[in-house]
Design an enzyme around this catalytic site. Structure first.
Site, PDB file in Angstrom:
ATOM      1  N   GLU A 243       0.843  -1.190   0.000  1.00 21.97           N
ATOM      2  CA  GLU A 243       0.000   0.000   0.000  1.00 21.97           C
ATOM      3  C   GLU A 243       0.878   1.239   0.000  1.00 21.97           C
ATOM      4  OE1 GLU A 243      -0.688   0.248   4.859  1.00 21.97           O
ATOM      5  OE2 GLU A 243      -2.366  -0.207   3.535  1.00 21.97           O
ATOM      6  N   LYS A 245       2.614   4.620   1.134  1.00 23.04           N
ATOM      7  CA  LYS A 245       3.089   5.110   2.434  1.00 23.04           C
ATOM      8  C   LYS A 245       2.819   6.609   2.511  1.00 23.04           C
ATOM      9  CE  LYS A 245       5.566   5.501   6.257  1.00 23.04           C
ATOM     10  NZ  LYS A 245       5.308   6.947   6.522  1.00 23.04           N
ATOM     11  N   ARG A 250       2.540   8.106  13.035  1.00 27.88           N
ATOM     12  CA  ARG A 250       2.090   6.789  13.488  1.00 27.88           C
ATOM     13  C   ARG A 250       1.328   6.939  14.803  1.00 27.88           C
ATOM     14  NH1 ARG A 250       4.442   1.693  12.629  1.00 27.88           N
ATOM     15  NH2 ARG A 250       2.919   0.103  13.230  1.00 27.88           N
ATOM     16  N   ARG A 265       3.963   6.724  18.781  1.00 28.08           N
ATOM     17  CA  ARG A 265       4.891   5.608  18.661  1.00 28.08           C
ATOM     18  C   ARG A 265       5.711   5.414  19.926  1.00 28.08           C
ATOM     19  NH1 ARG A 265       9.089   5.081  13.630  1.00 28.08           N
ATOM     20  NH2 ARG A 265      10.757   5.293  15.135  1.00 28.08           N
ATOM     21  N   GLU A 292      -2.059   5.616  10.849  1.00 30.29           N
ATOM     22  CA  GLU A 292      -1.286   6.818  10.561  1.00 30.29           C
ATOM     23  C   GLU A 292      -2.229   8.021  10.562  1.00 30.29           C
ATOM     24  OE1 GLU A 292       2.814   7.899   9.085  1.00 30.29           O
ATOM     25  OE2 GLU A 292       1.929   6.034   9.825  1.00 30.29           O
TER      26      GLU A 292
END
Length: 322
Positions: A243, A245, A250, A265, A292
Site C-alpha cells: 500500500e 506510504k 504513526r 509511537r 497513521e
C-alpha cells in the site's frame, strides 16, 4: 537496592550481550516475585510501566539542588564533575561519595532502602506538586542511599541507565530466569506494556493469559529496512500486500467505555488532534487500531510539515478544529 546497584554496575562493565543477560537473569531468580518485578522495571530505566501516565517531573536542576544540600562543600565543583561524567547519576555518586555526608551515610545506613521502598518514594515523588515539595522528597531519598545506590536511583529518575541493557535484553533475562519461551515473554510484554507484570506472569507460568487492555498502548510493530522488494517479501510465506506510504504520524486509536484516546509511537498520549475523537467514537465496538494520522485537504495528503505545526501545542488555535 544495594544489590540492584551492584548488578547494574556489573552489567555496565560486561562486554557481551549474553553476559549482561546472564547477570540480570541470575539476579531476578533470587528475588521474591514482587521485588523481581520492580527490579525488571528499573532495569529498563523507568520508574513506571510504559502504559502508566505518572511522570516524575524531577529534572537535572532538582537533582543538583538535592545533591548540593546534602554535600554543600561539593557545590562549587558540581559543573566540573558533571562534565567529567556527562551523566547525573555518575555525578551524584562521586559527590555523595566524596562528601562527609556520603561517607557517614555509607557507614551508618548499613541497610539502605529496599527496592519496594525506592519504588514507593518515586510514586510519592510523582504525586508531589511544585519544585519545593519534590526537592525535599528527593533530598530525603538520596540521603538514605549509599553513593552507588544513589547513582542508579538518579539514573532511573532521569530515564537514562546507560548500562547497555535494552528492554529486549530484560525480556531475555526473564525468559531465562523463569524458564519461559522468549517469544511468549515478548508477546506478553508487547500486550501489557508492563515488564513487571510480564515477569509476574512468567513466574506463575501464565504468560498465555496476557491480554490487550484498552488505553494501555501496545508496543508498535515497526518496519525494518530491506535493500530490494524481493528481499522484503522472500521471508513472507503467505505473500504480501502493498500500500502507499503516507507521510504522517504513526498512532494507535483506543476506543471504549464512551471515550477515545490516541497514542504515539513512543506510547505517549496524543492530544493535538481533538477533531479525531468524534470520528473514532462513531465507529462501532471497542477496539485498538494501529494506523497513521494524515493531513488531508481537497483530495490530497498534506506534507508532514503541516502536521508538525500541531505537535507540542498545549492549547490548539481556533483554526485547528476546522
Amino acid at each position: 537496592m544495594r544489590r540492584f546497584a551492584e548488578i547494574c554496575e556489573a552489567v555496565s562493565k560486561a562486554t557481551g550481550k549474553n553476559e549482561k543477560v546472564r547477570l540480570v537473569s541470575d539476579y531476578l531468580r533470587t528475588l521474591p516475585v514482587e521485588d523481581a518485578a520492580c527490579a525488571a522495571l528499573f532495569f529498563t530505566g523507568r520508574a513506571f510501566p510504559r502504559h502508566s501516565e505518572h511522570v516524575l517531573a524531577a529534572g537535572g536542576s532538582l537533582i543538583a539542588q538535592a545533591v548540593a544540600r546534602l554535600v554543600p562543600e561539593a557545590a562549587a565543583s558540581m559543573d566540573e564533575v558533571y562534565r567529567r561524567h556527562g551523566d547525573l547519576g555518575g555525578m551524584t555518586e562521586e559527590l555523595l561519595g566524596a562528601g562527609t555526608q556520603g561517607r557517614a551515610a555509607d557507614e551508618a545506613a548499613r541497610r539502605g532502602p529496599a527496592l519496594d521502598e525506592v519504588k514507593s518514594a518515586l510514586e510519592e515523588l510523582s504525586r508531589r506538586r511544585g519544585p519545593a515539595q519534590k526537592a525535599a522528597l528527593l533530598e530525603q531519598l538520596l540521603s538514605r542511599l549509599r553513593p552507588l545506590e544513589a547513582k542508579y536511583a538518579v539514573k532511573i529518575i532521569t530515564g537514562d541507565m546507560r548500562i547497555g541493557l535494552r528492554e529486549n535484553l530484560v525480556e531475555e533475562a526473564i525468559a531465562g530466569g523463569f524458564e519461559q519461551p522468549l517469544a511468549a515473554v515478548q508477546r506478553a510484554n508487547m500486550l501489557l506494556g508492563d515488564i513487571g507484570a510480564t515477569l509476574r506472569l512468567a513466574a506463575e507460568d501464565r504468560l498465555s493469559q496476557a491480554r490487550l487492555r484498552l488505553f494501555h498502548p501496545v508496543g508498535f510493530m515497526l518496519a525494518s529496512p530491506a535493500e530490494t522488494a524481493a528481499e522484503a517479501i522472500e521471508g513472507l510465506a503467505g505473500g504480501a500486500l502493498l500500500e502507499d506510504k503516507y507521510d504522517g504520524i504513526r498512532a494507535q486509536a483506543h476506543k471504549g467505555y464512551g471515550k477515545a484516546r490516541l497514542f504515539s509511537r513512543t506510547l505517549d498520549e496524543i492530544t493535538e488532534f481533538p477533531e479525531l475523537s468524534g470520528p473514532v467514537l462513531a465507529l462501532p465496538g471497542e477496539f485498538i487500531v494501529d494506523g497513521e494520522i494524515v493531513g488531508w485537504r481537497e483530495g490530497r495528503a498534506l506534507p508532514f510539515t503541516e502536521l508538525q505545526k500541531r505537535l507540542g501545542r498545549k492549547q490548539p488555535d481556533l483554526w485547528l478544529a476546522h
